[in-house]
Design a protein around this motif. Structure first.
Motif, PDB file in Angstrom:
ATOM      1  N   ASN A   1       0.989  -1.375  -0.012  1.00 15.33           N
ATOM      2  CA  ASN A   1       0.171  -0.090   0.114  1.00 15.33           C
ATOM      3  C   ASN A   1       1.078   1.087  -0.037  1.00 15.33           C
ATOM      4  OD1 ASN A   1      -1.733   2.168   0.639  1.00 15.33           O
ATOM      5  ND2 ASN A   1      -2.833   1.059   2.228  1.00 15.33           N
ATOM      6  N   ALA A   2       1.289   1.717  -1.147  1.00 16.61           N
ATOM      7  CA  ALA A   2       2.300   2.748  -1.346  1.00 16.61           C
ATOM      8  C   ALA A   2       1.723   4.166  -1.064  1.00 16.61           C
ATOM      9  CB  ALA A   2       2.834   2.737  -2.657  1.00 16.61           C
ATOM     10  N   GLN A   3       2.111   4.886   0.191  1.00 13.26           N
ATOM     11  CA  GLN A   3       1.452   6.116   0.493  1.00 13.26           C
ATOM     12  C   GLN A   3       2.624   7.311  -0.083  1.00 13.26           C
ATOM     13  OE1 GLN A   3      -1.540   6.655   1.359  1.00 13.26           O
ATOM     14  NE2 GLN A   3      -1.705   4.726   0.788  1.00 13.26           N
ATOM     15  N   THR A   4       2.391   8.016  -0.886  1.00 14.34           N
ATOM     16  CA  THR A   4       3.147   9.575  -0.796  1.00 14.34           C
ATOM     17  C   THR A   4       2.918  10.626  -0.549  1.00 14.34           C
ATOM     18  OG1 THR A   4       2.003   9.724  -3.096  1.00 14.34           O
ATOM     19  CG2 THR A   4       3.933   8.168  -3.188  1.00 14.34           C
ATOM     20  N   GLY A   5       1.718  10.859   0.075  1.00 15.29           N
ATOM     21  CA  GLY A   5       1.476  12.146   1.024  1.00 15.29           C
ATOM     22  C   GLY A   5       2.086  12.306   2.391  1.00 15.29           C
TER      23      GLY A   5
ATOM     24  N   VAL B   1      -2.054  -6.403  13.286  1.00 10.23           N
ATOM     25  CA  VAL B   1      -0.834  -5.676  13.064  1.00 10.23           C
ATOM     26  C   VAL B   1      -0.662  -4.991  11.610  1.00 10.23           C
ATOM     27  CG1 VAL B   1       1.692  -6.420  12.642  1.00 10.23           C
ATOM     28  CG2 VAL B   1       0.421  -7.877  14.082  1.00 10.23           C
ATOM     29  N   LEU B   2      -0.362  -3.731  11.887  1.00  7.35           N
ATOM     30  CA  LEU B   2      -0.324  -2.765  10.845  1.00  7.35           C
ATOM     31  C   LEU B   2       1.468  -2.530  10.660  1.00  7.35           C
ATOM     32  CD1 LEU B   2      -2.794  -0.272  11.853  1.00  7.35           C
ATOM     33  CD2 LEU B   2      -2.867  -2.050  10.211  1.00  7.35           C
ATOM     34  N   ASN B   3       1.945  -3.013   9.440  1.00  8.84           N
ATOM     35  CA  ASN B   3       3.210  -2.993   9.149  1.00  8.84           C
ATOM     36  C   ASN B   3       3.499  -1.648   8.160  1.00  8.84           C
ATOM     37  OD1 ASN B   3       4.385  -5.576  10.269  1.00  8.84           O
ATOM     38  ND2 ASN B   3       2.526  -6.040   8.764  1.00  8.84           N
ATOM     39  N   VAL B   4       4.442  -0.865   8.610  1.00  7.69           N
ATOM     40  CA  VAL B   4       4.719   0.693   8.135  1.00  7.69           C
ATOM     41  C   VAL B   4       6.301   0.485   7.771  1.00  7.69           C
ATOM     42  CG1 VAL B   4       4.708   2.911   8.530  1.00  7.69           C
ATOM     43  CG2 VAL B   4       2.965   1.414   9.858  1.00  7.69           C
ATOM     44  N   TYR B   5       6.702   0.901   6.756  1.00  2.00           N
ATOM     45  CA  TYR B   5       8.023   1.126   5.964  1.00  2.00           C
ATOM     46  C   TYR B   5       8.286   2.481   5.752  1.00  2.00           C
ATOM     47  CZ  TYR B   5      11.923   0.704   2.703  1.00  2.00           C
ATOM     48  OH  TYR B   5      12.938   0.803   2.145  1.00  2.00           O
ATOM     49  N   MET B   6       9.226   2.898   6.165  1.00  2.00           N
ATOM     50  CA  MET B   6       9.655   4.377   6.036  1.00  2.00           C
ATOM     51  C   MET B   6      10.697   4.359   4.681  1.00  2.00           C
ATOM     52  SD  MET B   6      11.400   7.438   8.220  1.00  2.00           S
ATOM     53  CE  MET B   6      12.539   8.504   7.079  1.00  2.00           C
ATOM     54  N   LYS B   7      10.192   4.780   3.462  1.00  2.00           N
ATOM     55  CA  LYS B   7      10.762   4.565   2.195  1.00  2.00           C
ATOM     56  C   LYS B   7      11.487   6.128   2.038  1.00  2.00           C
ATOM     57  CE  LYS B   7      10.513   3.041  -2.260  1.00  2.00           C
ATOM     58  NZ  LYS B   7       9.286   2.620  -3.533  1.00  2.00           N
ATOM     59  N   GLY B   8      10.754   7.091   2.096  1.00  2.00           N
ATOM     60  CA  GLY B   8      11.166   8.164   1.512  1.00  2.00           C
ATOM     61  C   GLY B   8      12.224   9.030   2.557  1.00  2.00           C
ATOM     62  N   ALA B   9      12.638  10.356   2.174  1.00  2.00           N
ATOM     63  CA  ALA B   9      13.528  11.196   2.906  1.00  2.00           C
ATOM     64  C   ALA B   9      13.063  11.562   4.166  1.00  2.00           C
ATOM     65  CB  ALA B   9      14.287  11.863   2.267  1.00  2.00           C
TER      66      ALA B   9
ATOM     67  N   ALA C   1      -4.837   4.637   8.689  1.00  2.00           N
ATOM     68  CA  ALA C   1      -4.670   3.232   8.440  1.00  2.00           C
ATOM     69  C   ALA C   1      -6.623   2.665   8.241  1.00  2.00           C
ATOM     70  CB  ALA C   1      -4.402   2.319   9.465  1.00  2.00           C
ATOM     71  N   VAL C   2      -6.447   1.917   7.286  1.00  2.00           N
ATOM     72  CA  VAL C   2      -7.788   1.483   7.065  1.00  2.00           C
ATOM     73  C   VAL C   2      -7.953  -0.022   7.680  1.00  2.00           C
ATOM     74  CG1 VAL C   2      -8.356   3.042   5.289  1.00  2.00           C
ATOM     75  CG2 VAL C   2      -7.471   1.115   4.777  1.00  2.00           C
ATOM     76  N   LEU C   3      -9.083  -0.609   7.516  1.00  2.00           N
ATOM     77  CA  LEU C   3      -9.447  -1.851   7.811  1.00  2.00           C
ATOM     78  C   LEU C   3      -8.547  -2.904   6.908  1.00  2.00           C
ATOM     79  CD1 LEU C   3     -10.832  -3.763  10.024  1.00  2.00           C
ATOM     80  CD2 LEU C   3     -12.753  -3.972   8.755  1.00  2.00           C
ATOM     81  N   ASN C   4      -8.615  -2.566   5.602  1.00  2.00           N
ATOM     82  CA  ASN C   4      -7.805  -3.428   4.838  1.00  2.00           C
ATOM     83  C   ASN C   4      -6.263  -3.383   4.812  1.00  2.00           C
ATOM     84  OD1 ASN C   4      -8.002  -5.011   2.514  1.00  2.00           O
ATOM     85  ND2 ASN C   4      -7.476  -3.679   1.033  1.00  2.00           N
ATOM     86  N   ASP C   5      -5.536  -2.660   5.811  1.00  2.00           N
ATOM     87  CA  ASP C   5      -4.093  -2.620   6.041  1.00  2.00           C
ATOM     88  C   ASP C   5      -3.646  -3.694   6.844  1.00  2.00           C
ATOM     89  OD1 ASP C   5      -3.812  -0.547   4.290  1.00  2.00           O
ATOM     90  OD2 ASP C   5      -4.331   1.079   5.907  1.00  2.00           O
ATOM     91  N   GLN C   6      -4.574  -4.296   7.263  1.00  2.00           N
ATOM     92  CA  GLN C   6      -4.174  -5.330   8.613  1.00  2.00           C
ATOM     93  C   GLN C   6      -3.685  -6.581   7.926  1.00  2.00           C
ATOM     94  OE1 GLN C   6      -7.244  -6.612  10.738  1.00  2.00           O
ATOM     95  NE2 GLN C   6      -8.741  -6.688   9.172  1.00  2.00           N
TER      96      GLN C   6
END
Length: 127
Positions: free
Chosen positions: A25-29, A69-77, A34-39
């Protein structure tokens, strides 16, 4: 078919194979709630050059079951801060019992785990 499954659902091979792979689920904002479908089998990527927030909603808004469990990855600067949409209602902790707003380190992943109603603990690559 998608998670959560209900009594009587028939799982196909595609459903079962999907349990072992993360969907992105790529977020650029600068803010994402989080939404229910993110689990479970989702990896939410936060990719912005500016500081950004990953927000966990109250149970009244999104009824994540305990154990989610919600998994979050910091990709940007930009620094990603993990926090509650409504801090007085939803508690996010990362070290001890004190409410916090953990910050993800770049190229690191954190797991946000729901441990009780409106209560989350964050573990992983946090600063």
């Amino acid at each position: 078919m998608s998670y959560p499954y209900a009594t009587g659902d028939v799982l196909t091979a595609a459903d079962m194979n999907g349990l072992v792979a993360f969907a992105i689920n790529a977020q650029t904002g600068t803010s994402y709630t989080a939404v229910l479908n993110d689990q479970y089998s989702k990896l939410i990527t936060m990719d912005n050059a500016a500081a950004n927030d990953f927000l966990i909603p109250t149970d009244a808004s999104v009824a994540f079951p305990v154990g989610t469990v919600l998994n979050v990855y910091m990709k940007g600067a930009g620094v990603t801060t993990i926090k509650a949409v409504t801090a007085g209602t939803t508690t996010v902790v990362s070290a001890g019992a004190t409410a916090a707003q953990p910050v993800l380190a770049r190229y690191k992943v954190a797991a946000c785990i729901k441990i009780a109603a409106n209560s989350w603990v964050v573990v992983g690559g946090i600063a």
